[in-house]
Design an enzyme around this catalytic site. Structure first.
Site, PDB file in Angstrom:
ATOM      1  N   THR A 154      44.314  46.857  27.178  1.00  9.78           N
ATOM      2  CA  THR A 154      44.500  48.462  27.515  1.00  9.78           C
ATOM      3  C   THR A 154      45.557  48.976  25.896  1.00  9.78           C
ATOM      4  OG1 THR A 154      46.713  48.120  28.791  1.00  9.78           O
ATOM      5  CG2 THR A 154      45.201  48.131  29.797  1.00  9.78           C
ATOM      6  N   LEU A 183      43.957  41.746  30.503  1.00  6.36           N
ATOM      7  CA  LEU A 183      44.050  43.380  31.210  1.00  6.36           C
ATOM      8  C   LEU A 183      44.780  43.835  29.784  1.00  6.36           C
ATOM      9  CD1 LEU A 183      42.573  45.530  31.801  1.00  6.36           C
ATOM     10  CD2 LEU A 183      43.922  45.473  33.813  1.00  6.36           C
ATOM     11  N   TYR A 184      46.370  43.349  30.321  1.00  3.96           N
ATOM     12  CA  TYR A 184      47.107  43.896  29.360  1.00  3.96           C
ATOM     13  C   TYR A 184      46.684  44.108  27.844  1.00  3.96           C
ATOM     14  CZ  TYR A 184      51.334  44.273  26.222  1.00  3.96           C
ATOM     15  OH  TYR A 184      52.776  45.012  25.144  1.00  3.96           O
ATOM     16  N   ALA A 185      46.207  43.382  27.188  1.00  6.78           N
ATOM     17  CA  ALA A 185      46.070  43.543  26.145  1.00  6.78           C
ATOM     18  C   ALA A 185      45.072  44.202  25.773  1.00  6.78           C
ATOM     19  CB  ALA A 185      45.867  42.346  24.903  1.00  6.78           C
TER      20      ALA A 185
END
Length: 341
Positions: free
Chosen positions: A154, A150-152
């Site tokens: 975003t 999810l970090y990537a």
């Protein structure tokens, strides 16, 4: 020139702010000092920014009011947006923190840049956007449509949002995909920090994917140099851009993406060897499987960066690790260890 740096108490943000102040810029720093990791470390980074031309404001990116007031009062000409909820593994347990900080917060940054005539917005992306890509080295000409954290996701959304504002409002935006940044004053959740702490405490280090990883480790000073050189170079529309074969890294809008990496994938075991040699301590190794969200290898193509700035990162891991260890021991003591706030 007035520069706003978000995330000024963070690892990269504090280094960038200090360099800008040394070069005579007037800098406003914005940071919420959250407790994702040691707040005392963040406060000590801020102490290094004790310059007459530095203004610090504490606040959340999601708070439109506090961010908007800073834009109104400080009137920056350029923004270097480095604030974000970082970390791949943490995003598995706390996804909402990433949406609020990295998506909602970035929306507020874009809106303020739009309404205050910002000449150049530089923002942090990440090598993690390459996700399932296996063609090496990673190039900004490759599509990045398959993130695995999810970090990537975003950060990929930040690139898309920035392009929209570049297209609709002519806002010059430059996205920087950082590759495994390390160095003094680094984040305690990153590998070099964790490894150094473990070795000094006589504890084993954790090797995910059984140590079969390669990373394009990039020393912090090389990141800062790249940003400072790009600051006076806002992107211009690419008039050779062809919608029938669209280049992901540029646009007919004033939009550009760069990789910032060492262009030298280093096996994790070689990285650990360099640390062992610097400390004079042999590591105990705990072999573990690949973690969700992790990729096995990163490798940056940096031709565009060199063409634009005449610079490319080049600090060796031996030199970079040496400087980190010297800082760590000076800050914590050889027998000391980070304490939680």
């Amino acid at each position: 020139m007035h520069i706003l740096v978000t995330g000024c108490a963070g690892f990269i943000g504090s280094h960038v702010s200090k360099r800008l102040l040394e070069e005579g810029y007037v800098v406003a720093g914005f940071d919420n000092l959250n407790d994702y990791y040691s707040v005392s470390l963040k406060r000590d980074r801020l102490k290094r920014l004790d310059y007459p031309d530095f203004l610090y404001v504490q606040g959340d990116l999601e708070d439109q009011g506090s961010l908007g007031r800073l834009f109104e009062q400080f009137r920056p000409q350029a923004v270097i947006h480095l604030a974000a909820q970082a970390g791949v593994r943490y995003s598995l347990d706390n996804p909402h923190a990433y949406i609020q900080s990295n998506v909602v917060g970035f929306m507020n940054v874009l809106e303020n840049c739009r309404h205050h005539g910002i000449r150049h917005l530089i923002y942090a992306s990440t090598s993690s956007v390459y996700g399932l890509n296996t063609t090496l080295p990673f190039s900004t000409q490759q599509p990045v449509d398959h993130p695995i954290s999810l970090y990537a996701a975003t950060k990929k959304s930040n690139e898309l949002m920035a392009h929209t504002y570049s297209h609709l409002f002519g806002l010059p935006t430059t996205g920087l995909r950082f590759f495994t940044v390390y160095g003094p004053w680094g984040r305690p959740d990153m590998a070099l920090f964790l490894f150094t702490k473990a070795l000094l405490e006589g504890k084993p280090i954790q090797l995910f994917n059984y140590g079969r990883m390669k990373r394009d480790f990039t020393y912090i000073d090389d990141i800062v140099e790249s940003i400072v050189r790009l600051l006076p170079l806002p992107p211009k529309p690419d008039f050779d851009w062809d919608g029938s074969t669209p280049s992901p890294g540029s646009s007919p809008a004033p939009y550009k993406i760069y990789n910032i990496g060492n262009h030298d994938p280093v096996p994790l075991l070689d990285f650990i060897t360099a640390l062992e040699e610097k400390l004079g301590i042999a590591a105990q190794k705990e072999q573990l499987p690949l973690q969700p969200g992790d990729v096995t290898e990163t490798y940056a193509e940096v031709t565009d960066l060199f063409k634009m700035t005449g610079f490319k990162p080049q600090t060796s891991v031996q030199e970079g690790i040496g400087r980190f260890v010297d800082w760590y021991i000076d800050y914590y003591g050889k027998d000391g260890a980070p304490t939680e706030d």
